[in-house]
Design an enzyme around this catalytic site. Structure first.
Site, PDB file in Angstrom:
ATOM      1  CB  CYS A   1      -0.914  -0.007   1.225  1.00 40.20           C
ATOM      2  SG  CYS A   1      -1.985   1.447   1.321  1.00 40.20           S
TER       3      CYS A   1
ATOM      4  CD  GLU B   1      -0.298  -1.811  -5.544  1.00 43.05           C
ATOM      5  OE1 GLU B   1       0.707  -1.316  -6.121  1.00 43.05           O
ATOM      6  OE2 GLU B   1      -0.354  -1.990  -4.313  1.00 43.05           O
TER       7      GLU B   1
END
Length: 230
Positions: free
Chosen positions: A2, A104
């Site tokens: 993340c 992402e």
């Protein structure tokens, strides 16, 4: 992993979803939180379950310099309890990172295409996190966001736990944040054993967004606007 996330929900919504104690806190919407920036986290203290602003990128207490925090924005849930950088925090200093979504990147042709991942129902997520405190050394010479720190100041930092991606995420990346269920928030903050697996298959949805968000100085709602499929 993340590497960027959002905190868009109001202080009232976070207060209700995370079961915070005390008065509601006014939160500015954040659409592109990047490492080394401050973000809201939930942790237990003497006043109950409270919201605090901590720096993203965990700096262990034993670190000589804060640079290590740039590499410790995430901690693998499978090994955090044993790793020297995280084991003290895993045992004693857990937190929740409220998030409305995360980014992402996936290689598509010649570019790294950002995707935005959020819940299907729009409710805030509870990322499992760890926090730590680091004392600024006598001779610091710190730069960037820590340039104003004085010797012996305490800098509080956090990291986000990650786990293997669920089926929905695997087409983009093999890792994802640990997203705790509402029932797991209390035991996680209390230091109890909690399942740290991947999120349910039907929890998340995702869409492409503009590479405009690659610049961490861009922090507006345009960062999460869906692009049409190519």
């Amino acid at each position: 992993m993340c590497g960027r996330f959002t905190q868009i929900s109001s202080g009232r919504e976070v207060h209700a979803v995370m079961g915070l104690d005390g008065p509601e806190v006014d939160l500015r919407p954040r659409y592109n939180i990047a490492p080394s920036q401050n973000a809201a986290v939930v942790r237990n203290d003497a006043g109950g379950r409270q919201l605090s602003m901590l720096r993203w990128g965990l700096i262990p207490t034993w670190a000589k310099k804060p640079d290590i925090g740039n590499r410790l924005i995430n901690a693998r849930a499978e090994t955090a309890a044993e790793k020297p950088s995280f084991r003290a925090a895993f045992s004693q200093r857990r937190c929740i990172v409220p998030a409305d979504g995360f980014y992402e990147w996936r290689r598509e042709c010649a570019v790294r295409q950002p995707w935005y991942v959020t819940t299907r129902g729009g409710e805030p997520m509870a990322f499992a996190g760890l926090w730590e405190h680091w004392r600024v050394p006598e001779v610091a010479g710190l730069q960037g966001s820590l340039a104003d720190c004085q010797p012996n100041d305490i800098v509080e930092t956090f990291t986000i736990l990650t786990t293997g991606a669920n089926g929905a995420m695997q087409s983009i990346h093999h890792r994802m944040p640990v997203i705790l269920s509402p029932e797991a928030i209390r035991p996680w903050l209390a230091g109890e054993e909690v399942e740290l697996g991947s999120a349910a298959e039907d929890l998340l949805m995702m869409h492409r967004v503009s590479r405009h968000m690659n610049n961490p100085r861009h922090d507006g709602p345009e960062c999460i606007v869906a692009l049409e499929a190519p």
